[in-house]
Design a protein around this motif. Structure first.
Motif, mmCIF file in Angstrom:
data_model
loop_
_atom_site.group_PDB
_atom_site.id
_atom_site.type_symbol
_atom_site.label_atom_id
_atom_site.label_comp_id
_atom_site.label_asym_id
_atom_site.label_seq_id
_atom_site.Cartn_x
_atom_site.Cartn_y
_atom_site.Cartn_z
ATOM 1 N N ASP A 32 -2.183 -25.428 -22.536
ATOM 2 C CA ASP A 32 -2.557 -25.847 -23.891
ATOM 3 C C ASP A 32 -1.774 -25.082 -24.951
ATOM 4 N N ILE A 33 -0.453 -25.014 -24.752
ATOM 5 C CA ILE A 33 0.443 -24.411 -25.727
ATOM 6 C C ILE A 33 1.654 -25.327 -25.875
ATOM 7 N N SER A 34 2.522 -25.017 -26.814
ATOM 8 C CA SER A 34 3.724 -25.816 -26.983
ATOM 9 C C SER A 34 4.774 -25.420 -25.953
ATOM 10 N N ALA A 35 5.754 -26.306 -25.751
ATOM 11 C CA ALA A 35 6.846 -25.995 -24.834
ATOM 12 C C ALA A 35 7.634 -24.786 -25.327
ATOM 13 N N GLN A 36 7.785 -24.659 -26.635
ATOM 14 C CA GLN A 36 8.507 -23.515 -27.190
ATOM 15 C C GLN A 36 7.749 -22.221 -26.927
ATOM 16 N N GLU A 37 6.430 -22.249 -27.093
ATOM 17 C CA GLU A 37 5.629 -21.060 -26.793
ATOM 18 C C GLU A 37 5.734 -20.688 -25.315
ATOM 19 N N ALA A 38 5.750 -21.708 -24.442
ATOM 20 C CA ALA A 38 5.879 -21.458 -23.006
ATOM 21 C C ALA A 38 7.208 -20.762 -22.702
ATOM 22 N N GLU A 39 8.278 -21.226 -23.314
ATOM 23 C CA GLU A 39 9.596 -20.626 -23.097
ATOM 24 C C GLU A 39 9.611 -19.166 -23.560
ATOM 25 N N GLN A 40 8.993 -18.887 -24.689
ATOM 26 C CA GLN A 40 8.948 -17.521 -25.199
ATOM 27 C C GLN A 40 8.154 -16.606 -24.269
ATOM 28 N N LEU A 41 7.040 -17.108 -23.740
ATOM 29 C CA LEU A 41 6.226 -16.317 -22.818
ATOM 30 C C LEU A 41 7.002 -15.986 -21.540
ATOM 31 N N ILE A 42 7.761 -16.951 -21.042
ATOM 32 C CA ILE A 42 8.561 -16.739 -19.832
ATOM 33 C C ILE A 42 9.583 -15.632 -20.053
ATOM 34 N N GLU A 43 10.252 -15.651 -21.187
ATOM 35 C CA GLU A 43 11.269 -14.643 -21.475
ATOM 36 C C GLU A 43 10.654 -13.257 -21.614
ATOM 37 N N VAL A 44 9.506 -13.177 -22.263
ATOM 38 C CA VAL A 44 8.843 -11.884 -22.427
ATOM 39 C C VAL A 44 8.423 -11.328 -21.069
#
Length: 269
Positions: free
Chosen positions: A121-133
């Motif tokens: 339940d997040i945006s694709a952009q938020e998902a990408e940022q979480l993966i990088e972190v």
């Protein structure tokens, strides 16, 4: 997209349960805890007639339902049952919230950022940022000695190169069970990456169990072309499992996870 009432949808959900269990176990750091929440997920989906996850394909529905159940329980982790698992929980507490689940969903289970957004339940952009972190935090946390058990030279060199790029030292590459046991005895590794079928028809599982009989606190990553055959529900199961053919990102994620959380679960021979 199949309707949630169709046998195809239900069958697809069932086919993906072993992979949900793999994810839940890696996420929570415990086979028992992971299996309990996977079972609770199926019960919730049946009780609600899949209503909460309607509108997605079966695989996304299953993982989305797990996150609804797990998050509603406070996103717990498994209870530490050893010194290593206690250390793992301490490491987990230092991670940025939601990063580990995003990384596992992407690198181990192969979901796209858009899929992860639907699951969490997040945006694709938020998902990408979480993966990088998550990748940065885990890769920078721990470095150590890694042993590779793999009989195919090209694959072994590829794995070794990925491991070295992460900042780890490769103690050596073993092609057989006997070589693996000798190598571990001569230079104790902090992590083992092991193929299942080796050059002399010996078993990577047997090699790992021989090694753990001497050193019982080494995390292990198994590599196989048929992961569903190993995720059967029988105890014990591998905590980290890479599917052949694998990607560099899968290896990087699994190595970082295993070193970070130091799981020692292995397969029965």
């Amino acid at each position: 997209m199949a309707s949630v009432e169709t046998p195809d949808f239900v069958g697809s959900v069932a086919e993906n349960v072993p992979f949900l269990r793999r994810y839940a176990r890696a996420l929570m750091g415990s086979q028992d805890s992971g299996d309990r929440y996977a079972a609770a997920t199926l019960e919730a989906m049946l009780a609600d007639n899949f209503g909460e996850t309607a509108g997605h394909d079966a695989r996304i529905s299953l993982f989305r339902a797990f996150h609804l159940v797990w998050s509603s329980a406070g996103a717990p982790v498994g209870e530490p049952d050893s010194r290593l698992s206690a250390r793992a929980q301490d490491h987990m507490a230092d991670l940025t919230p939601n990063t580990r689940e995003a990384l596992l969903l992407h690198a181990i289970e192969g979901f796209t950022q858009l899929d992860i957004g639907r699951i969490m339940d997040i945006s694709a952009q938020e998902a990408e940022q979480l993966i990088e972190v998550a990748r940065r935090e885990m890769e920078s946390a721990i470095a150590g000695k890694v042993m590779v058990i793999e009989d195919e030279a090209i694959i072994a060199m590829d794995i070794a190169s990925i491991v070295q790029d992460l900042g780890h030292f490769v103690t050596g590459i073993a092609r057989t069970r006997a070589e693996a046991v000798r190598l571990a005895a001569s230079d104790r590794p902090d992590l083992i990456l092991a193929d299942i079928q080796l050059a002399d028809r010996s078993s990577g599982i047997d090699a790992v169990n021989d090694i753990l009989a001497q050193f019982d606190d080494i995390p292990v990553i198994f590599i196989t072309a048929f992961p569903e055959r190993l995720l059967t529900g029988e105890r014990p199961e591998p905590a980290f499992l890479i599917t052949k053919p694998f990607s560099e990102e899968q290896v990087r994620s699994a190595v970082s996870q295993a070193m970070f959380f130091a799981s020692t679960e292995t397969l029965a021979a």
